[in-house]
Design a protein around this motif. Structure first.
Motif, short mmCIF file in Angstrom:
data_model
loop_
_atom_site.label_atom_id
_atom_site.label_comp_id
_atom_site.label_asym_id
_atom_site.label_seq_id
_atom_site.Cartn_x
_atom_site.Cartn_y
_atom_site.Cartn_z
N PRO A 1 0.81 -1.18 -0.09
CA PRO A 1 0.11 -0.03 -0.15
C PRO A 1 0.81 1.31 0.13
CG PRO A 1 0.27 -0.82 2.22
CD PRO A 1 0.68 -1.66 1.24
N TYR A 2 2.38 1.20 -0.14
CA TYR A 2 3.09 2.31 -0.02
C TYR A 2 3.07 2.92 -1.44
CZ TYR A 2 3.59 0.81 4.58
OH TYR A 2 3.23 0.72 5.85
N PHE A 3 3.77 3.86 -1.66
CA PHE A 3 4.11 4.39 -3.19
C PHE A 3 5.50 4.67 -3.23
CE2 PHE A 3 -0.19 5.63 -1.62
CZ PHE A 3 -0.83 5.24 -2.47
N ILE A 4 6.12 3.68 -3.62
CA ILE A 4 7.69 3.72 -3.76
C ILE A 4 8.00 4.01 -5.17
CG2 ILE A 4 9.81 2.48 -3.58
CD1 ILE A 4 7.92 3.10 -0.98
N GLU A 5 8.73 5.14 -5.47
CA GLU A 5 8.96 5.17 -6.82
C GLU A 5 10.63 4.54 -7.28
OE1 GLU A 5 10.14 9.17 -9.94
OE2 GLU A 5 9.59 9.49 -7.75
N MET A 6 10.35 3.53 -8.04
CA MET A 6 11.27 2.74 -8.55
C MET A 6 12.20 3.32 -9.54
SD MET A 6 12.12 0.29 -6.26
CE MET A 6 13.05 -0.77 -7.18
N GLY A 7 11.92 4.61 -9.89
CA GLY A 7 12.51 5.27 -11.16
C GLY A 7 11.63 6.25 -11.86
N HIS A 8 12.24 7.11 -12.78
CA HIS A 8 11.24 7.79 -13.76
C HIS A 8 12.09 7.87 -14.99
CE1 HIS A 8 13.98 11.10 -12.12
NE2 HIS A 8 13.77 11.56 -13.54
N THR A 9 11.07 7.97 -16.12
CA THR A 9 11.83 7.98 -17.34
C THR A 9 11.40 9.44 -17.92
OG1 THR A 9 11.67 5.79 -17.51
CG2 THR A 9 12.10 7.05 -19.44
N MET A 10 12.38 10.13 -18.52
CA MET A 10 12.35 11.68 -19.17
C MET A 10 12.69 11.48 -20.55
SD MET A 10 11.76 15.05 -18.38
CE MET A 10 12.18 15.20 -16.61
N PRO A 11 11.78 11.92 -21.47
CA PRO A 11 10.40 12.55 -21.39
C PRO A 11 9.36 11.58 -21.23
CG PRO A 11 11.00 12.72 -23.62
CD PRO A 11 12.19 11.97 -22.93
N SER A 12 8.16 12.01 -20.86
CA SER A 12 7.13 10.92 -20.98
C SER A 12 6.69 10.15 -22.30
CB SER A 12 5.72 11.81 -20.43
OG SER A 12 4.54 10.87 -20.64
N PRO B 1 22.48 -0.24 8.05
CA PRO B 1 21.21 -0.93 8.40
C PRO B 1 20.21 -0.68 7.17
CG PRO B 1 21.01 0.94 9.54
CD PRO B 1 22.40 0.85 9.20
N VAL B 2 19.59 -1.60 6.44
CA VAL B 2 18.78 -1.72 5.37
C VAL B 2 17.41 -2.17 5.82
CG1 VAL B 2 20.56 -1.28 3.49
CG2 VAL B 2 19.76 -3.68 4.39
N ARG B 3 16.25 -1.64 4.88
CA ARG B 3 14.86 -2.27 5.19
C ARG B 3 14.32 -2.06 3.85
NH1 ARG B 3 11.99 2.14 9.02
NH2 ARG B 3 10.15 0.88 8.52
N PHE B 4 13.25 -2.82 3.69
CA PHE B 4 12.25 -2.84 2.56
C PHE B 4 11.67 -1.56 2.56
CE2 PHE B 4 9.50 -3.59 -0.61
CZ PHE B 4 9.94 -4.49 -1.42
N ALA C 1 1.41 -9.72 1.85
CA ALA C 1 1.22 -8.52 1.17
C ALA C 1 2.41 -7.47 1.30
CB ALA C 1 0.00 -7.78 1.57
N PHE C 2 2.79 -7.30 2.38
CA PHE C 2 3.70 -6.07 2.32
C PHE C 2 4.71 -6.54 3.53
CE2 PHE C 2 6.43 -2.62 3.26
CZ PHE C 2 6.54 -1.82 2.11
N PRO C 3 6.01 -6.60 3.54
CA PRO C 3 6.98 -6.52 2.15
C PRO C 3 6.62 -7.62 1.34
CG PRO C 3 8.45 -5.97 4.11
CD PRO C 3 6.96 -6.59 4.79
N PRO C 4 6.60 -7.58 0.12
CA PRO C 4 6.17 -8.48 -0.76
C PRO C 4 7.10 -9.65 -0.98
CG PRO C 4 6.89 -6.65 -2.07
CD PRO C 4 6.81 -6.03 -0.71
N ASP C 5 7.00 -10.58 -1.53
CA ASP C 5 7.86 -11.72 -1.82
C ASP C 5 8.62 -11.13 -3.09
OD1 ASP C 5 6.82 -13.53 0.12
OD2 ASP C 5 5.47 -14.45 -1.47
#
Length: 527
Positions: A220-231, A360-363, A418-422
């Motif tokens: 249910p979170y909104f994690i931006e794994m990247g963006h591409t420019m231009p649209s 330390p790291v976390r999902f 459901a979260f963190p997902p497999d």
């Protein structure tokens, strides 16, 4: 004594402010950086550094006044921080170029922003504001699903989607922990793809500095794994998105500065997620738009802060630039490999690593807990996209064993969380095959074989980062130094040293990291 070089005060000395400090120096300006952290990574780029908390608007004003009295100050700006209101406060008090302080507050506080949008007819979701968790989630004035977020934070901290009434109280409580003012906003969920826009505004004239496709994952979170420019969207759609963005910029009163917007394309048309009175973070204004166009929005923002019309805003070329993140399952970093391989990947321009051995790291539950980012650029879109993705996959993060957080993560049964997902979303047909495997036999100097699982290996499934099962197995072999051949038949595997159900479960749940960690807990992995 007269000042030899004009000065600009830049709030922040982190990675996102690096382009401003560098470009200011290239423009012949004396860049003064202010930050609460004297160890911020871009402090060395500043001609002068002042240790000031950016929340302290009076402290920043006092610093600016001191600079004025001792040689002058031409302007004040920021990029990619929460502190555009501090910039506006100081600029207004010091009579420098900038937007009104009240407008900056409207652009920094999501409740004020939504009220401004509603009054001006800007398309945006319905909302309510809460300062305590509700007792009954069914009492909302609009239907679920909704999005809950703090009114005054960025980077998706404390932001999540809520699909049922019993989740609402927990989500509001979490959002309140990230709010400096103790308020959370609950908004109608906007279905559809998301886009980011940067713009420069000078005396009311809006210059668009790129629109990017955002790649959002892990509800249910909104994690931006990247963006591409231009649209990739067609011109008519982009025009409608920018039309809504322009309405929002004007509604907020951003007339002399920068604006960054997040926009959703819903079934009912464009709707504004939010607009900030600054250039974007997330590598867009400082990296991907310059790479894709040859235009430096940061230079334009500096010019506006100095009271000048921005120059060099017409694109010189039309390339694609892609940014992709890499992430980790929970634990503690033991080692990081593949960074140099990522750097020399064709079309890769930058590799940013946020972690180190011992970190330390976390999902990720927000956009500030990712492990790093890759940025590529190429004339052909497919080259830029493939390059960034391949470079991100080449970076391998090995976790230290034993570790309680990693153990807890891997203890969850595949297909049950459901979260963190497999890492690999296996279907119901594979689960009985996994359950029916033997666990493992005794090893002989680490000479393990893998119990065959061709249904999974040949499934075509990929992990969070797009690695196939075979690529993930190769990563495990690289990290552990073990050959890990797959036994020819189940019978042969059962007759000798074998890694079976527990190994495959660790791989499915935690990807290459989970499988390598499992081997390390057996005492067989390479140190």
């Amino acid at each position: 004594m007269s000042q030899e070089r004009p000065r600009i005060l830049v709030l922040g000395a982190g990675i996102m402010q690096g382009p401003a400090l560098r470009i200011a120096a290239e423009m012949g300006l004396e860049a003064v950086a202010a930050d609460a952290d004297p160890g911020a990574p871009c402090v060395p780029l500043a001609a002068r550094f002042q240790n000031v908390d950016l929340k302290d608007r009076e402290g920043i004003e006092a610093l600016g006044r001191s600079l004025m009295e001792r040689g002058g100050l031409g302007g004040i700006m920021t990029a990619g921080t929460d502190f555009s209101a501090t910039v506006a406060w100081a600029a207004e008090k010091l009579r420098l170029s900038g937007i009104p302080y009240e407008s900056a507050l409207d652009a920094s506080d999501k409740e004020r922003m939504r009220r401004r949008f509603k009054a001006a007819g800007v398309p945006s979701p319905e909302f309510v504001v809460m300062n305590a968790p509700p007792q009954d989630g069914s009492s909302l004035p609009f239907p679920l699903p909704v999005v809950v977020k703090p009114v005054d934070n960025m980077g998706s901290r404390g932001c999540r989607r809520v699909d049922s009434p019993d989740e609402l109280g927990t989500a509001v409580s979490a959002a309140l922990q990230f709010s400096r003012s103790g308020r959370a906003i609950v908004e109608q969920y906007m279905e559809g793809p998301e886009f980011s826009v940067d713009a420069l505004v000078f005396k009311g004239e809006i210059t668009i500095c790129g629109i990017a496709d955002r790649h959002i994952f892990f509800p249910p979170y909104f994690i931006e794994m990247g963006h591409t420019m231009p649209s990739e969207m067609e011109p008519a759609v982009i025009s409608s998105l920018l039309g809504a963005f322009t309405l929002g910029v004007r509604a907020l009163g951003i007339d002399c500065g920068a604006a960054k917007g997040d926009i959703k394309l819903t079934p009912n048309g464009p709707m504004i997620g939010e607009i900030a009175a600054r250039l974007s973070g997330g590598y867009m204004s400082g990296w991907t738009y310059p790479y894709s166009s040859g235009v430096l929005p940061t230079r334009g923002a500096i010019e506006i802060a100095l009271g000048r019309k921005p120059s060099h805003t017409v694109p010189e070329w039309n390339w694609t630039s892609a940014e992709r993140a890499f992430i980790s399952i929970p634990g503690e970093v033991c080692s990081i490999t593949g960074v140099e391989k990522a750097r020399v990947t064709p079309f890769v321009k930058d590799v940013f690593v946020r972690i180190a051995p011992g970190s330390p790291v976390r999902f990720p539950e927000n956009n500030v807990t990712k492990c790093g980012n890759i940025i590529s650029a190429a004339a052909a879109r497919q080259d830029a996209v493939r390059s960034a993705a391949a470079a991100a996959r080449s970076i391998l993060i090995r976790l230290r064993a034993p570790n309680a957080a990693t153990e807890a993560f891997l203890a969850a049964q595949p297909g049950k969380t459901a979260f963190p997902p497999d890492a690999f979303a296996i279907d119901a047909l594979l689960l009985p095959l996994l359950a029916g495997m033997p666990d493992r036999g005794a090893g002989q100097n680490g000479a393990y074989r893998l119990f065959p699982f061709p249904e999974f290996v040949e499934s075509g499934l990929t992990d969070y980062m797009g690695r196939t099962v075979d690529e993930s197995l190769q990563a495990v072999r690289l990290l552990t130094g073990m050959e890990l051949p797959i036994a020819q038949t189940g019978a042969q595997a059962c007759g000798g040293p074998v890694l079976g159900r527990a190994f495959w479960q660790a791989l499915i749940r935690g990807g290459y990291q989970g499988a390598a960690y499992y081997i390390d807990t057996l005492g067989e992995g390479r140190a």
